[in-house]
Design a protein around this motif. Structure first.
Motif, short mmCIF file in Angstrom:
data_model
loop_
_atom_site.label_atom_id
_atom_site.label_comp_id
_atom_site.label_asym_id
_atom_site.label_seq_id
_atom_site.Cartn_x
_atom_site.Cartn_y
_atom_site.Cartn_z
N LEU A 129 2.20 -10.53 10.35
CA LEU A 129 1.00 -9.81 9.95
C LEU A 129 1.24 -9.17 8.58
CD1 LEU A 129 0.51 -10.13 13.04
CD2 LEU A 129 -0.69 -7.95 12.93
N GLU A 130 0.36 -9.49 7.65
CA GLU A 130 0.46 -8.97 6.29
C GLU A 130 -0.56 -7.85 6.12
OE1 GLU A 130 -0.71 -11.88 3.46
OE2 GLU A 130 -0.41 -10.60 1.71
N PHE A 131 -0.09 -6.65 5.80
CA PHE A 131 -0.97 -5.50 5.64
C PHE A 131 -1.86 -5.67 4.42
CE2 PHE A 131 -2.51 -1.29 5.39
CZ PHE A 131 -2.36 -0.85 4.07
N LEU A 132 -3.14 -5.32 4.58
CA LEU A 132 -4.08 -5.40 3.48
C LEU A 132 -4.53 -4.01 3.02
CD1 LEU A 132 -6.34 -8.37 4.66
CD2 LEU A 132 -4.42 -8.44 3.05
N ILE A 133 -5.13 -3.24 3.94
CA ILE A 133 -5.71 -1.96 3.55
C ILE A 133 -5.80 -1.05 4.77
CG2 ILE A 133 -8.08 -2.78 3.90
CD1 ILE A 133 -8.89 -1.05 1.45
N TYR A 134 -5.73 0.25 4.52
CA TYR A 134 -5.77 1.26 5.56
C TYR A 134 -6.85 2.28 5.22
CZ TYR A 134 -4.21 5.83 7.45
OH TYR A 134 -4.15 7.07 8.04
N PHE A 135 -7.66 2.62 6.23
CA PHE A 135 -8.67 3.66 6.09
C PHE A 135 -8.34 4.83 7.00
CE2 PHE A 135 -12.06 1.80 3.57
CZ PHE A 135 -11.86 0.44 3.69
N GLN A 136 -8.57 6.02 6.49
CA GLN A 136 -8.57 7.22 7.32
C GLN A 136 -9.94 7.83 7.11
OE1 GLN A 136 -7.89 9.28 10.11
NE2 GLN A 136 -5.84 8.68 9.47
N GLY A 137 -10.75 7.78 8.14
CA GLY A 137 -12.15 8.12 7.94
C GLY A 137 -12.77 7.09 7.02
N ASN A 138 -13.53 7.55 6.04
CA ASN A 138 -14.18 6.63 5.11
C ASN A 138 -13.36 6.34 3.86
OD1 ASN A 138 -16.44 6.35 6.71
ND2 ASN A 138 -17.57 7.98 5.70
N SER A 139 -12.25 7.03 3.71
CA SER A 139 -11.47 6.82 2.49
C SER A 139 -10.29 5.89 2.75
CB SER A 139 -10.96 8.16 1.95
OG SER A 139 -10.10 8.77 2.88
N ALA A 140 -9.85 5.24 1.69
CA ALA A 140 -8.76 4.26 1.80
C ALA A 140 -7.55 4.75 1.02
CB ALA A 140 -9.22 2.91 1.28
N PRO A 141 -6.69 5.55 1.67
CA PRO A 141 -5.54 6.08 0.96
C PRO A 141 -4.50 5.04 0.59
CG PRO A 141 -5.46 6.73 3.27
CD PRO A 141 -6.78 6.06 3.05
N ASP A 142 -4.56 3.88 1.22
CA ASP A 142 -3.59 2.84 0.91
C ASP A 142 -4.28 1.48 0.91
OD1 ASP A 142 -0.11 2.35 1.85
OD2 ASP A 142 -1.46 1.04 0.72
N LYS A 143 -4.43 0.93 -0.27
CA LYS A 143 -5.00 -0.42 -0.40
C LYS A 143 -4.00 -1.32 -1.12
CE LYS A 143 -8.62 1.42 -2.46
NZ LYS A 143 -9.89 1.60 -3.19
N SER A 144 -2.73 -0.97 -0.97
CA SER A 144 -1.68 -1.66 -1.72
C SER A 144 -1.49 -3.11 -1.32
CB SER A 144 -0.36 -0.90 -1.58
OG SER A 144 0.06 -0.89 -0.22
N GLY A 145 -1.97 -3.48 -0.13
CA GLY A 145 -1.76 -4.83 0.35
C GLY A 145 -2.82 -5.84 -0.08
N LEU A 146 -3.89 -5.38 -0.68
CA LEU A 146 -4.93 -6.32 -1.13
C LEU A 146 -4.33 -7.25 -2.16
CD1 LEU A 146 -8.03 -3.96 -1.42
CD2 LEU A 146 -7.45 -5.54 0.44
N PRO A 147 -4.40 -8.57 -1.93
CA PRO A 147 -3.66 -9.51 -2.79
C PRO A 147 -4.22 -9.69 -4.19
CG PRO A 147 -4.82 -10.68 -1.03
CD PRO A 147 -5.01 -9.24 -0.77
N SER A 148 -5.51 -9.43 -4.37
CA SER A 148 -6.10 -9.57 -5.70
C SER A 148 -7.39 -8.77 -5.75
CB SER A 148 -6.39 -11.05 -6.01
OG SER A 148 -7.53 -11.49 -5.30
N ASP A 149 -7.97 -8.69 -6.94
CA ASP A 149 -9.22 -7.93 -7.07
C ASP A 149 -10.41 -8.68 -6.49
OD1 ASP A 149 -9.61 -8.56 -10.68
OD2 ASP A 149 -9.56 -9.90 -8.95
N ARG A 150 -10.18 -9.87 -5.94
CA ARG A 150 -11.26 -10.57 -5.24
C ARG A 150 -11.49 -9.95 -3.85
NH1 ARG A 150 -10.35 -15.06 -3.44
NH2 ARG A 150 -8.09 -15.28 -3.69
#
Lengths: 111, 118
Positions: free
Chosen positions: B43-64
């Protein structure tokens, strides 16, 4: 970063015991999870270890040694339905506590 | 709902098209995660939300890739201009707040959305 290693595949006989190992390297440690995933299905939670030692839950047990960066999942009295992928996941204490998953160990149980 | 619900369960699209994948987490779960799983991979991490905010989006592979979460509940993962390498199962998971005792912070996963880009 984190590095998690587990064997790719294991085979065992129905009724036997199997131990699936997981080694990890992490900067900061905040818990280790084991999940079971049958083909085409969602991973389901099996166990959680945050302190050293053995956690037992029915036929499944999980062990953790933080100093060695090592865990194992022990499955007893294997059944055919235990054929699945077993995922080790480590949560670090820095940042957002997001679990990082290993590649999983595919367990095949044969009669 | 009783569990994490994802839709569509299967999506076949042509290269270059945009896709939206939806996740409806367990009611009351404030944390929401997107992972993807390719054949034979972990499993490859993409993004994490806490409530409506995304404190960690480091796993998104590209701006697409982008994701949003509204009302602290439903999340949508959008992939623009899809490429063949985007083909994978996209898994959503939710968990209750807190990672300290007695919470384990275990993740509850949905069945996933299988994306095939032709």
């Amino acid at each position: 970063g984190q590095n998690i290693d587990q064997p790719t595949e294991m085979t065992a006989t129905e009724g036997a015991i199997v131990q699936i190992n997981c080694t990890y390297q992490t900067s900061g440690f905040n818990g280790l999870f084991w999940y079971q995933q049958h083909a085409g299905e969602a991973p389901t939670f099996l166990s959680y270890n945050v302190l050293d030692g053995l956690e037992e839950k029915g036929r499944f047990s999980s062990f953790l040694s933080r100093s060695k960066g090592y865990s194992y999942l022990l499955l007893k009295e294997l059944q055919m339905k235990d054929s699945a992928s077993y995922l080790c996941a480590v949560r670090s204490s820095g940042g957002s506590y997001i679990p990082t998953f290993g590649r999983g160990t595919s367990l095949i149980v044969h009669p | 709902g009783a569990g994490v619900s994802q839709s569509p369960s299967n999506k076949v699209t042509e290269k270059g098209k945009d896709v939206e994948l939806r996740c409806d987490p367990i009611s009351g779960h404030t944390a929401l995660y997107w992972y993807r799983q390719s054949l034979g991979q972990g499993l490859e991490f993409l993004i994490y939300f806490q409530g409506n905010s995304a404190p960690d989006k480091s796993g998104l592979p590209s701006d697409r890739f982008s994701a949003e979460r509204t009302g602290g509940s439903v999340s949508t993962l959008t992939i623009q201009r899809t490429q063949q390498e985007d083909s994978a199962v996209y898994l959503c998971a939710s968990s209750s707040a807190g990672t300290g005792p007695p919470n384990t912070g275990e993740l509850f996963f949905g069945e996933g959305s299988r994306l095939t880009v032709l």
